[in-house]
Scaffold this motif. Structure first.
Motif, PDB file in Angstrom:
ATOM      1  N   ALA A  34       7.938  18.637  28.151  1.00 32.35           N
ATOM      2  CA  ALA A  34       8.265  20.024  27.777  1.00 32.35           C
ATOM      3  C   ALA A  34       7.526  20.436  26.497  1.00 32.35           C
ATOM      4  N   ALA A  35       7.505  19.563  25.513  1.00 35.97           N
ATOM      5  CA  ALA A  35       6.806  19.875  24.264  1.00 35.97           C
ATOM      6  C   ALA A  35       5.319  20.112  24.522  1.00 35.97           C
ATOM      7  N   SER A  36       4.715  19.278  25.367  1.00 33.19           N
ATOM      8  CA  SER A  36       3.293  19.455  25.687  1.00 33.19           C
ATOM      9  C   SER A  36       3.028  20.746  26.453  1.00 33.19           C
ATOM     10  N   LEU A  37       4.010  21.153  27.249  1.00 36.20           N
ATOM     11  CA  LEU A  37       3.884  22.403  28.003  1.00 36.20           C
ATOM     12  C   LEU A  37       4.253  23.622  27.149  1.00 36.20           C
ATOM     13  N   GLY A  38       4.900  23.377  26.009  1.00 38.58           N
ATOM     14  CA  GLY A  38       5.336  24.477  25.155  1.00 38.58           C
ATOM     15  C   GLY A  38       6.529  25.220  25.726  1.00 38.58           C
ATOM     16  N   CYS A  39       7.461  24.473  26.314  1.00 36.02           N
ATOM     17  CA  CYS A  39       8.631  25.088  26.928  1.00 36.02           C
ATOM     18  C   CYS A  39       9.853  24.201  26.722  1.00 36.02           C
ATOM     19  N   SER A  40      10.965  24.647  27.248  1.00 38.78           N
ATOM     20  CA  SER A  40      12.169  23.814  27.234  1.00 38.78           C
ATOM     21  C   SER A  40      12.063  22.777  28.353  1.00 38.78           C
ATOM     22  N   THR A  41      13.059  21.920  28.458  1.00 39.88           N
ATOM     23  CA  THR A  41      13.055  20.926  29.536  1.00 39.88           C
ATOM     24  C   THR A  41      13.426  21.543  30.885  1.00 39.88           C
ATOM     25  N   GLN A  42      13.908  22.774  30.864  1.00 41.35           N
ATOM     26  CA  GLN A  42      14.346  23.423  32.113  1.00 41.35           C
ATOM     27  C   GLN A  42      13.255  23.441  33.184  1.00 41.35           C
ATOM     28  N   PRO A  43      12.000  23.820  32.879  1.00 40.17           N
ATOM     29  CA  PRO A  43      10.974  23.804  33.932  1.00 40.17           C
ATOM     30  C   PRO A  43      10.692  22.402  34.484  1.00 40.17           C
ATOM     31  N   VAL A  44      10.852  21.390  33.647  1.00 35.96           N
ATOM     32  CA  VAL A  44      10.645  20.023  34.123  1.00 35.96           C
ATOM     33  C   VAL A  44      11.681  19.703  35.190  1.00 35.96           C
ATOM     34  N   PHE A  45      12.958  19.999  34.878  1.00 31.39           N
ATOM     35  CA  PHE A  45      14.034  19.659  35.807  1.00 31.39           C
ATOM     36  C   PHE A  45      14.196  20.668  36.945  1.00 31.39           C
ATOM     37  N   SER A  46      13.589  21.836  36.823  1.00 31.23           N
ATOM     38  CA  SER A  46      13.616  22.741  37.976  1.00 31.23           C
ATOM     39  C   SER A  46      12.558  22.333  39.000  1.00 31.23           C
ATOM     40  N   ASN A  47      11.552  21.589  38.552  1.00 30.97           N
ATOM     41  CA  ASN A  47      10.512  21.098  39.463  1.00 30.97           C
ATOM     42  C   ASN A  47      10.776  19.678  39.957  1.00 30.97           C
ATOM     43  N   PHE A  48      11.524  18.896  39.188  1.00 28.36           N
ATOM     44  CA  PHE A  48      11.826  17.506  39.541  1.00 28.36           C
ATOM     45  C   PHE A  48      13.299  17.233  39.295  1.00 28.36           C
ATOM     46  N   THR A  49      13.977  16.717  40.291  1.00 27.28           N
ATOM     47  CA  THR A  49      15.404  16.435  40.184  1.00 27.28           C
ATOM     48  C   THR A  49      15.684  15.341  39.168  1.00 27.28           C
ATOM     49  N   THR A  50      14.823  14.313  39.158  1.00 26.03           N
ATOM     50  CA  THR A  50      15.008  13.192  38.241  1.00 26.03           C
ATOM     51  C   THR A  50      13.677  12.835  37.593  1.00 26.03           C
ATOM     52  N   MET A  51      13.739  12.072  36.529  1.00 27.05           N
ATOM     53  CA  MET A  51      12.516  11.590  35.891  1.00 27.05           C
ATOM     54  C   MET A  51      11.815  10.569  36.785  1.00 27.05           C
ATOM     55  N   ASP A  52      12.584   9.841  37.601  1.00 26.02           N
ATOM     56  CA  ASP A  52      11.955   8.915  38.550  1.00 26.02           C
ATOM     57  C   ASP A  52      11.089   9.672  39.552  1.00 26.02           C
ATOM     58  N   GLU A  53      11.549  10.833  39.967  1.00 22.81           N
ATOM     59  CA  GLU A  53      10.770  11.653  40.887  1.00 22.81           C
ATOM     60  C   GLU A  53       9.465  12.105  40.217  1.00 22.81           C
ATOM     61  N   LEU A  54       9.545  12.497  38.954  1.00 19.64           N
ATOM     62  CA  LEU A  54       8.338  12.874  38.220  1.00 19.64           C
ATOM     63  C   LEU A  54       7.418  11.667  38.059  1.00 19.64           C
ATOM     64  N   ARG A  55       7.970  10.515  37.718  1.00 19.92           N
ATOM     65  CA  ARG A  55       7.182   9.290  37.564  1.00 19.92           C
ATOM     66  C   ARG A  55       6.447   8.973  38.862  1.00 19.92           C
ATOM     67  N   ASP A  56       7.128   9.110  39.993  1.00 21.26           N
ATOM     68  CA  ASP A  56       6.483   8.859  41.291  1.00 21.26           C
ATOM     69  C   ASP A  56       5.327   9.826  41.528  1.00 21.26           C
ATOM     70  N   ALA A  57       5.508  11.083  41.143  1.00 21.87           N
ATOM     71  CA  ALA A  57       4.444  12.073  41.303  1.00 21.87           C
ATOM     72  C   ALA A  57       3.261  11.749  40.390  1.00 21.87           C
ATOM     73  N   VAL A  58       3.540  11.235  39.211  1.00 20.98           N
ATOM     74  CA  VAL A  58       2.473  10.836  38.289  1.00 20.98           C
ATOM     75  C   VAL A  58       1.715   9.641  38.864  1.00 20.98           C
ATOM     76  N   ILE A  59       2.415   8.719  39.475  1.00 22.39           N
ATOM     77  CA  ILE A  59       1.759   7.568  40.107  1.00 22.39           C
ATOM     78  C   ILE A  59       0.821   8.040  41.214  1.00 22.39           C
ATOM     79  N   VAL A  60       1.263   9.001  42.014  1.00 23.01           N
ATOM     80  CA  VAL A  60       0.409   9.556  43.071  1.00 23.01           C
ATOM     81  C   VAL A  60      -0.830  10.208  42.455  1.00 23.01           C
ATOM     82  N   ALA A  61      -0.651  10.974  41.390  1.00 24.27           N
ATOM     83  CA  ALA A  61      -1.783  11.637  40.727  1.00 24.27           C
ATOM     84  C   ALA A  61      -2.733  10.613  40.108  1.00 24.27           C
ATOM     85  N   ALA A  62      -2.192   9.553  39.530  1.00 25.19           N
ATOM     86  CA  ALA A  62      -3.028   8.497  38.950  1.00 25.19           C
ATOM     87  C   ALA A  62      -3.821   7.793  40.049  1.00 25.19           C
ATOM     88  N   TYR A  63      -3.186   7.561  41.190  1.00 25.49           N
ATOM     89  CA  TYR A  63      -3.865   6.912  42.312  1.00 25.49           C
ATOM     90  C   TYR A  63      -4.997   7.798  42.835  1.00 25.49           C
TER      91      TYR A  63
END
Length: 189
Positions: A34-63
Motif C-alpha cells: 500500500a505504501a508503495s502504491l501510495g494508498c491505504s491497504t483497502q485496494p490490496v485487500f479488495s483485489n486479494f482476499t489474503t496475503m497468501d493469494e497475493l504471494r501466489d500471484a507474485v510467484i506466478v509473475a516471477a515465474y
C-alpha cells in the motif's frame, strides 16, 4: 471532488513483485504494498482476499519473468537451446537473486510438484540431442539440472562469483560427462 484512482490487481502484483526484487519475499505485506502504491491497504485487500493469494500471484509473475529469461537466452542463439536454458537459469539467479530465491529456494512442501512446462521442454530437448528414451532423458536432465541449480544457488546467495565463460565451460563439461555416461539407446542394445 477529484475522481478516485482505481488500483488494479495487476498494479498490486507488479508493486509486490518489485518489493520482492528489492527486499526479498518477506517484503510482501499489505502495508508495504500500500505504501508503495501510495494508498491505504483497502485496494490490496479488495483485489486479494489474503496475503497468501497475493504471494501466489507474485510467484506466478516471477515465474513469467523467469520464462522471459529462458526465451531471451534461447533467441540470442549463442548456445544450443538446451544449454541456453541452463545459462538463462544461472543468469536469472545472478540478476534476479530475490526472485530466484522465491521461485527455487522456497519450501515446496504441500505444493504441486508435477513437472513444469520448461522442465518437460528440457527433457524433450535432451531426448532429441542424445537419442535416448524419455525416462533416461529425464534422469539426464535431473542430473544436469542439479548442477545448474547448484551454480544458480551459489550466485543467488553470493557464495561464489563465476563469470559467464566459466559457467558455460562447467555446463559443457557436466553435459558431456552425463551424455558419455548414459550413451545413446543404440549403443546399449
Amino acid at each position: 471532488m477529484p475522481p478516485k484512482i482505481k488500483i488494479t490487481k495487476e498494479d498490486v502484483v507488479t508493486t509486490a513483485l518489485e518489493l520482492v526484487r528489492a527486499n526479498g519475499e518477506q517484503a510482501i505485506n499489505a502495508r508495504a504494498v500500500a505504501a508503495s502504491l501510495g494508498c491505504s491497504t483497502q485496494p490490496v485487500f479488495s483485489n486479494f482476499t489474503t496475503m497468501d493469494e497475493l504471494r501466489d500471484a507474485v510467484i506466478v509473475a516471477a515465474y513469467e519473468r523467469y520464462l522471459d529469461f529462458l526465451k531471451t537466452e534461447a533467441e540470442r542463439g549463442e548456445y544450443p537451446r538446451y544449454k541456453a536454458f541452463g545459462m538463462a537459469y544461472v543468469r536469472f539467479a545472478k540478476e534476479e537473486k530475490e526472485l530466484f530465491k522465491l521461485l527455487f529456494l522456497r519450501d515446496r512442501t504441500g505444493e504441486d510438484l508435477s513437472p513444469s512446462p520448461d522442465f518437460e521442454e528440457s527433457v524433450q530437448m535432451m531426448m532429441e540431442a542424445s537419442g535416448v528414451t524419455k525416462e533416461k532423458a529425464t534422469l539426464m536432465h535431473l542430473e544436469l539440472w542439479s548442477c545448474v541449480h547448484g551454480i544458480g544457488t551459489m550466485l543467488a546467495t553470493s557464495f561464489l562469483p563465476l563469470d559467464r565463460e566459466q559457467i558455460s565451460d562447467m555446463l559443457t563439461d557436466v553435459y558431456q560427462g552425463i551424455r558419455a555416461r548414459h550413451g545413446s539407446e543404440e549403443e546399449e542394445t
